[in-house]
Write a protein that holds these residues in place. Structure first.
Motif, PDB file in Angstrom:
ATOM      1  N   TRP A   1       0.738  -0.953   0.158  1.00 19.65           N
ATOM      2  CA  TRP A   1      -0.096  -0.129   0.054  1.00 19.65           C
ATOM      3  C   TRP A   1       0.722   1.275   0.203  1.00 19.65           C
ATOM      4  O   TRP A   1       0.563   2.305  -0.742  1.00 19.65           O
ATOM      5  CB  TRP A   1      -0.764  -0.115   1.320  1.00 19.65           C
ATOM      6  N   HIS A   2       2.000   1.327   0.824  1.00 21.51           N
ATOM      7  CA  HIS A   2       2.896   2.510   0.986  1.00 21.51           C
ATOM      8  C   HIS A   2       3.764   2.490  -0.310  1.00 21.51           C
ATOM      9  O   HIS A   2       4.046   3.730  -0.594  1.00 21.51           O
ATOM     10  CB  HIS A   2       3.341   2.500   2.429  1.00 21.51           C
ATOM     11  N   ILE A   3       4.081   1.498  -0.924  1.00 17.03           N
ATOM     12  CA  ILE A   3       4.651   1.747  -2.145  1.00 17.03           C
ATOM     13  C   ILE A   3       3.808   2.557  -3.117  1.00 17.03           C
ATOM     14  O   ILE A   3       4.396   3.571  -3.840  1.00 17.03           O
ATOM     15  CB  ILE A   3       5.182   0.361  -2.732  1.00 17.03           C
ATOM     16  N   GLY A   4       2.841   2.062  -3.324  1.00 18.04           N
ATOM     17  CA  GLY A   4       1.818   2.878  -4.034  1.00 18.04           C
ATOM     18  C   GLY A   4       1.708   4.382  -3.750  1.00 18.04           C
ATOM     19  O   GLY A   4       1.251   5.218  -4.482  1.00 18.04           O
ATOM     20  N   GLN A   5       1.200   4.463  -2.329  1.00 15.02           N
ATOM     21  CA  GLN A   5       1.030   5.791  -1.832  1.00 15.02           C
ATOM     22  C   GLN A   5       2.359   6.752  -2.013  1.00 15.02           C
ATOM     23  O   GLN A   5       2.024   7.920  -2.489  1.00 15.02           O
ATOM     24  CB  GLN A   5       0.819   5.560  -0.170  1.00 15.02           C
ATOM     25  N   GLY A   6       3.612   6.121  -2.025  1.00 14.52           N
ATOM     26  CA  GLY A   6       4.690   7.071  -2.472  1.00 14.52           C
ATOM     27  C   GLY A   6       4.596   7.351  -3.627  1.00 14.52           C
ATOM     28  O   GLY A   6       5.068   8.587  -4.155  1.00 14.52           O
ATOM     29  N   GLN A   7       4.197   6.588  -4.743  1.00 12.76           N
ATOM     30  CA  GLN A   7       4.175   7.099  -6.119  1.00 12.76           C
ATOM     31  C   GLN A   7       3.269   8.063  -6.514  1.00 12.76           C
ATOM     32  O   GLN A   7       3.212   8.845  -7.260  1.00 12.76           O
ATOM     33  CB  GLN A   7       3.748   5.596  -6.888  1.00 12.76           C
TER      34      GLN A   7
ATOM     35  N   ALA B   1       7.547  -1.277   8.322  1.00  8.15           N
ATOM     36  CA  ALA B   1       7.298  -1.668   7.003  1.00  8.15           C
ATOM     37  C   ALA B   1       6.597  -0.639   5.994  1.00  8.15           C
ATOM     38  O   ALA B   1       6.712  -0.359   5.068  1.00  8.15           O
ATOM     39  CB  ALA B   1       6.311  -2.886   7.160  1.00  8.15           C
ATOM     40  N   ALA B   2       5.599   0.244   6.842  1.00  9.35           N
ATOM     41  CA  ALA B   2       4.912   1.271   6.004  1.00  9.35           C
ATOM     42  C   ALA B   2       6.098   2.409   5.686  1.00  9.35           C
ATOM     43  O   ALA B   2       5.885   2.933   4.747  1.00  9.35           O
ATOM     44  CB  ALA B   2       3.982   1.901   7.046  1.00  9.35           C
TER      45      ALA B   2
ATOM     46  N   ILE C   1      10.426   3.710  -0.737  1.00  6.88           N
ATOM     47  CA  ILE C   1      10.473   3.096  -1.830  1.00  6.88           C
ATOM     48  C   ILE C   1       9.722   3.715  -2.985  1.00  6.88           C
ATOM     49  O   ILE C   1      10.182   3.872  -4.143  1.00  6.88           O
ATOM     50  CB  ILE C   1      10.394   1.463  -1.865  1.00  6.88           C
ATOM     51  N   GLY C   2       8.596   3.725  -2.459  1.00  7.00           N
ATOM     52  CA  GLY C   2       7.472   4.560  -3.555  1.00  7.00           C
ATOM     53  C   GLY C   2       7.695   5.798  -4.024  1.00  7.00           C
ATOM     54  O   GLY C   2       7.578   6.306  -5.039  1.00  7.00           O
TER      55      GLY C   2
ATOM     56  N   VAL D   1      16.285   2.978  -0.995  1.00  2.62           N
ATOM     57  CA  VAL D   1      16.396   2.162   0.128  1.00  2.62           C
ATOM     58  C   VAL D   1      16.145   0.627  -0.024  1.00  2.62           C
ATOM     59  O   VAL D   1      16.679  -0.305   0.538  1.00  2.62           O
ATOM     60  CB  VAL D   1      14.993   2.432   1.002  1.00  2.62           C
ATOM     61  N   SER D   2      15.785   0.300  -1.377  1.00  2.00           N
ATOM     62  CA  SER D   2      15.565  -0.984  -1.650  1.00  2.00           C
ATOM     63  C   SER D   2      17.081  -1.751  -1.973  1.00  2.00           C
ATOM     64  O   SER D   2      17.372  -2.811  -1.645  1.00  2.00           O
ATOM     65  CB  SER D   2      15.031  -1.187  -3.192  1.00  2.00           C
TER      66      SER D   2
END
Length: 470
Positions: A57-63, A120-121, A127-128, A133-134
């Motif tokens: 969810w937070h990867i998408g939120q970052g994008q 995790a969030a 990353i998003g 960080v990856s």
């Protein structure tokens, strides 16, 4: 509250599949916690499920935030306050409610699990947002695989220490600061780069939702300057050669320098050196594992090589409005002639991909002292040739939607991996000469047929200079 609600809905509107998957994981985790009173192990499974859901969810939120946090967006009334409201809602959904359920079950590692959800969030958001960080995670997993016993002892000590949860929370706060501070800073953006450049330094790293580049470090900017100077020198040399002798081959070379700025000799050599350095570090870590199969090196090489073609599909869509200038400059007599020039220019990617796969395979075989390097090189070269032809064909005329491109690329990657392992077995069973002949007859003929049909279809189509929808 309405602006916060609209901000929360942006992920559902822009990345609906990711939002649905994350929500299903969230609901599954909550249900597992509801059943944890009967079996304690379900609580740990629920926490793991929630952590993965929160990460996605937070990867998408970052994008999404990368597209929303533009300089002009901060002119909207109370934009920062509404972003803070979105953060509060997301934190309540993904951290507050799960933490309350964890506390209600009275688990021995309740604080540690809650801190893990926060981390995790934060990792997903960083990353998003385009932060590297990856790479740190990649190093951690490589180190854990290299020294599993030490990693196990560190994990056990971390579970027993009362300081682990505060350290995880502090790390999460630092990650959030690292990811969000560039987005909340109002500054001029960098000059947009060519969508088909291949420096792999994050300048073209885009979520597909917007044109905002990912933040880059000083080292990445310095290396990008090296690629840009090499591209400028190659363009100037090609232009001088064309002015001295204007031929069709010289015009095609100019088109290649324009469409593929980072595919000149100097840039290719620099890219091979940079990626080879990372590959060398990876293999030096992996070969310490027991039962390491050196044949997997060729599969890794093909995987790295095929990563170029999805960028080609996205880049050609983004370049459509700019290609109108190229069409007017070339002034072709027919539309098919223009399409053929573009196809011939992009055909350069096939030999470059084969060279890249062979270079990485040779490097890996030398680092690991592989027993059969010739067998690996032959298999990788033949499969890379056919896979590059198919990859170029598919991403040239394939689906334009992000989901369709992703699905097609997934099939292509799995097909290339299956062809490599099948070819490696064939060369072992029939010998290098007959095995290479049989493998090449099947795979290269298939790739050539697909490419021939694709380039005919591309020349039949009318050029499109409309910007892609969405």
């Amino acid at each position: 509250m309405k602006p916060v609600w609209q901000l929360w809905l942006q992920l559902w509107k822009r990345l609906p599949l990711l939002a649905v998957l994350s929500t299903l994981l969230w609901l599954t985790g909550l249900v597992l916690f509801g059943l944890a009173s009967e079996y304690e192990g379900l609580a740990y499974l629920g926490a793991t499920t929630l952590a993965f859901g929160s990460w996605f969810w937070h990867i998408g939120q970052g994008q999404v935030l990368r597209g929303l946090c533009r300089p002009e967006s901060f002119l909207l009334p109370d934009f920062r306050r509404h972003l803070a409201g979105l953060g509060a809602v997301v934190a309540l959904q993904w951290i507050g409610l799960p933490a309350a359920l964890i506390a209600s079950v009275h688990l021995p590692y309740a604080w540690l699990m809650s801190a893990g959800l926060v981390l995790a969030a934060a990792l997903g958001l960083a990353i998003g947002c385009g932060r590297r960080v990856s790479l740190a995670l990649w190093v951690v997993f490589i180190a854990a695989g290299w020294m599993p016993h030490l990693a196990s002892r560190i994990t056990q000590a971390a579970l027993a220490s009362p300081w682990t949860a505060p350290v995880l929370l502090l790390s999460a706060m630092l990650l959030l600061q690292f990811a969000l501070s560039p987005l909340l800073r109002i500054e001029d953006r960098e000059t947009p780069a060519s969508p088909l450049e291949n420096a792999s330094l994050g300048r073209t790293a885009s979520s597909g939702l917007e044109e905002a580049p990912a933040p880059r470090s000083a080292v990445a900017r310095w290396i990008s300057d090296l690629f840009d100077r090499a591209a400028q020198r190659a363009m100037e040399d090609t232009l001088r050669a064309y002015r001295r002798r204007p031929t069709a081959a010289g015009r095609l070379a100019l088109v290649r320098r324009l469409l593929l700025p980072h595919d000149n000799t100097q840039a290719i050599a620099l890219r091979l050196v940079l990626v080879a350095g990372m590959v060398a570090i990876y293999f030096l870590a992996v070969i310490h594992r027991q039962q390491f199969n050196a044949a997997v090196i060729g599969a890794y090489a093909i995987l790295l090589t095929m990563a170029r073609f999805p960028q080609l599909g996205r880049g050609m869509l983004r370049m459509r409005p700019n290609l109108a200038d190229l069409y007017l400059t070339l002034a072709p007599s027919t539309r098919a002639e223009y399409q053929r020039i573009v196809v011939d220019a992009l055909m350069l990617l096939v030999p470059i991909s084969v060279l890249t796969a062979l270079t990485y395979t040779l490097l890996g075989s030398l680092l690991t002292h592989a027993a059969e390097p010739a067998r690996m090189m032959l298999t990788a070269g033949i499969v890379a040739t056919s896979a590059s032809l198919v990859g170029l064909a598919i991403h040239l005329i394939g689906p334009e939607g992000s989901f369709g491109r992703a699905a097609v690329n997934l099939v292509l990657i799995f097909g290339a991996m299956a062809a490599y392992w099948a070819g490696y077995w064939v060369l072992g069973a029939l010998g290098l000469a007959w095995g290479a002949l049989a493998l090449g007859a099947v795979t290269i003929s298939f790739g050539a047929a697909v490419w021939f049909a694709a380039q005919r279809e591309y020349q039949r189509r009318s050029p499109s200079f409309d910007a892609p929808l969405g």
